[in-house]
Design a protein around this motif. Structure first.
Motif, mmCIF file in Angstrom:
data_model
loop_
_atom_site.group_PDB
_atom_site.id
_atom_site.type_symbol
_atom_site.label_atom_id
_atom_site.label_comp_id
_atom_site.label_asym_id
_atom_site.label_seq_id
_atom_site.Cartn_x
_atom_site.Cartn_y
_atom_site.Cartn_z
ATOM 1 N N VAL A 60 -21.575 19.201 0.338
ATOM 2 C CA VAL A 60 -20.168 18.646 0.444
ATOM 3 C C VAL A 60 -19.755 18.591 -1.143
ATOM 4 C CG1 VAL A 60 -18.743 16.683 0.779
ATOM 5 C CG2 VAL A 60 -20.545 17.376 2.558
ATOM 6 N N ARG A 61 -20.440 18.059 -1.854
ATOM 7 C CA ARG A 61 -20.082 18.034 -3.318
ATOM 8 C C ARG A 61 -19.682 19.290 -4.037
ATOM 9 N NH1 ARG A 61 -23.521 13.429 -6.676
ATOM 10 N NH2 ARG A 61 -21.976 13.957 -8.343
ATOM 11 N N ALA A 62 -20.369 20.334 -3.432
ATOM 12 C CA ALA A 62 -19.792 21.758 -3.909
ATOM 13 C C ALA A 62 -18.460 22.233 -3.899
ATOM 14 C CB ALA A 62 -20.846 22.796 -3.402
ATOM 15 N N PHE A 63 -17.758 21.368 -3.019
ATOM 16 C CA PHE A 63 -16.443 21.888 -2.685
ATOM 17 C C PHE A 63 -15.269 20.643 -2.945
ATOM 18 C CE2 PHE A 63 -18.923 24.598 -0.009
ATOM 19 C CZ PHE A 63 -18.251 25.748 -0.224
ATOM 20 N N ARG A 64 -15.887 19.732 -3.739
ATOM 21 C CA ARG A 64 -15.055 18.589 -4.265
ATOM 22 C C ARG A 64 -14.029 19.005 -5.182
ATOM 23 N NH1 ARG A 64 -18.461 14.677 -8.120
ATOM 24 N NH2 ARG A 64 -19.201 16.319 -9.580
ATOM 25 N N ALA A 67 -10.193 18.896 -4.304
ATOM 26 C CA ALA A 67 -9.883 18.394 -3.089
ATOM 27 C C ALA A 67 -8.490 17.099 -3.290
ATOM 28 C CB ALA A 67 -10.894 17.481 -2.653
ATOM 29 N N PRO A 68 -7.862 17.060 -2.232
ATOM 30 C CA PRO A 68 -6.891 16.110 -2.413
ATOM 31 C C PRO A 68 -7.194 14.697 -2.489
ATOM 32 C CG PRO A 68 -6.670 17.229 -0.128
ATOM 33 C CD PRO A 68 -7.885 17.777 -0.954
ATOM 34 N N GLU A 73 -11.675 10.928 -2.526
ATOM 35 C CA GLU A 73 -12.346 9.485 -2.394
ATOM 36 C C GLU A 73 -13.255 9.366 -1.208
ATOM 37 O OE1 GLU A 73 -12.707 5.634 -3.747
ATOM 38 O OE2 GLU A 73 -11.559 7.208 -4.675
ATOM 39 N N ASP A 74 -13.086 10.019 -0.005
ATOM 40 C CA ASP A 74 -13.944 10.082 0.994
ATOM 41 C C ASP A 74 -15.358 10.590 0.417
ATOM 42 O OD1 ASP A 74 -12.080 8.941 2.203
ATOM 43 O OD2 ASP A 74 -11.610 10.422 3.854
ATOM 44 N N ILE A 75 -15.253 11.706 -0.254
ATOM 45 C CA ILE A 75 -16.595 12.436 -0.708
ATOM 46 C C ILE A 75 -17.288 11.581 -1.455
ATOM 47 C CG2 ILE A 75 -17.430 14.287 -1.894
ATOM 48 C CD1 ILE A 75 -15.159 16.060 -1.236
ATOM 49 N N HIS A 181 -10.758 21.965 4.203
ATOM 50 C CA HIS A 181 -10.118 22.044 3.037
ATOM 51 C C HIS A 181 -10.598 23.536 2.230
ATOM 52 C CE1 HIS A 181 -8.048 21.714 -1.006
ATOM 53 N NE2 HIS A 181 -8.912 21.498 -1.409
ATOM 54 N N ALA A 182 -11.930 23.608 2.275
ATOM 55 C CA ALA A 182 -12.463 24.802 1.725
ATOM 56 C C ALA A 182 -12.291 26.122 2.324
ATOM 57 C CB ALA A 182 -14.035 24.400 1.715
ATOM 58 N N THR A 183 -11.855 26.152 3.723
ATOM 59 C CA THR A 183 -11.502 27.060 4.366
ATOM 60 C C THR A 183 -10.216 27.383 4.750
ATOM 61 O OG1 THR A 183 -12.051 26.255 6.499
ATOM 62 C CG2 THR A 183 -13.993 27.270 5.324
#
Ligand SMILES: [Fe+2]
Ligand SMILES: [Fe+2]
Length: 290
Positions: A60-64, A67-68, A73-75, A181-183
């Motif tokens: 997950v962190r690979a795509f932070r 991020a909005p 914050e959620d990540i 978000h990533a896609t």
């Protein structure tokens, strides 16, 4: 599509609860009501968590980046929760080993699966994480919704599983929202295809590995062959039938408009908070992951 509105409930707060378990006397080897098959499947699940959840965090962190703000914050909160889960399940697994179980074979299988991920693009690891996070969220829902799943279990061990389940529900949308978000530049068809294929693969691996892991632990308790299969399959698919009961929610994942929060189970979080023995640590007391 360039961006999306998060589909999580606006009022949701993801709160890491820095709980510690197992400080008292060690539970019996067969901590789940003296039942070989119940202890085996929960121990088999727990064996996967320390490394498995570290992998979720990494994926997950690979795509932070980019991020909005709400998702970022959620990540962070997701990461903090999973890191604490890893810590507590590592301790839980050490207690299982101290009671005589050899987890080597189960651990090797986790390593084998994770090694495959290392050769895949980050987006595939994110899709695998999203699929497995759906699995944990629907297992968690069942665990909290139906007290029969933990009936007879050692009180502190049961509390650990309920705590973990509550936090899995709380952060169930994070990997999915990260994926959306990533896609965001992908077509809906491509998104659906990758999401669905990887879920099918993860489901096969999950069922095969957890069944094999539980059977291995049952063997260590002297239960083998048809007797072991019969006990385990009855426990998982008939009564209390955890795997059967998650079937409907599992299938929803393949719907084109699926989002984990299409099923709003915050009432289970509220019920957990009302009955938990340790209470929640205020969020500000927990050092959040960077
Ligand atoms: Fe977790
Ligand atoms: Fe999780």
């Amino acid at each position: 599509m360039t961006d999306h509105a998060l589909q999580r409930p606006a009022a949701l707060t993801i709160t890491p609860r820095d709980r510690r378990f197992g400080g008292g006397s060690s539970p019996d080897r067969l901590w789940h009501g003296g039942r070989v098959e119940a202890t085996a499947i929960y121990n088999a699940l727990s064996t996967t968590f320390p490394k498995g959840e570290a992998y979720f965090v990494e994926s997950v962190r690979a795509f932070r980046d980019g991020a909005p703000p709400q998702l970022a914050e959620d990540i962070k909160a997701f990461t903090t929760q999973e890191v604490i889960h890893s810590r507590e399940h590592d301790r839980f697994n050490q207690r299982a080993q101290a009671s005589g179980y050899d987890l080597t074979l189960l651990d090797k299988q986790v390593d084998f699966r994770l090694a495959i991920g290392r050769d895949r693009p980050p987006i595939v690891n994110l899709a695998a994480t999203m699929a497995l996070e759906h699995f944990t969220a629907i297992l968690a829902h069942q665990l909290l919704a139906d007290p029969r799943h933990l009936e007879g279990a050692d009180a502190e061990a049961a509390e650990l599983w309920r705590w973990h389940a509550a936090e899995e529900i709380e952060h169930k949308g994070v990997a999915f929202d990260t994926w959306l978000h990533a896609t965001r530049h992908w077509s809906r068809w491509k998104r659906w295809k990758v999401k669905s294929l990887i879920m099918l693969l993860m489901t096969r691996n999950f069922l095969v590995d957890r069944t094999a892991g539980a059977l291995e632990l049952m063997r260590q308790d002297g239960v083998t062959g048809m007797k072991a299969w019969g006990k385990l399959l009855h426990y998982l698919w008939v009564r209390p039938g955890m795997f059967r009961k998650i079937g409907g929610e599992w299938a929803r994942y393949f719907l084109p408009g699926f989002h984990p929060w299409n099923t709003d189970d915050r009432h289970l979080l509220a019920a957990y908070e009302a009955t938990t023995q340790g209470g929640a640590e205020p969020a500000k007391k927990v050092r959040r992951a960077a």
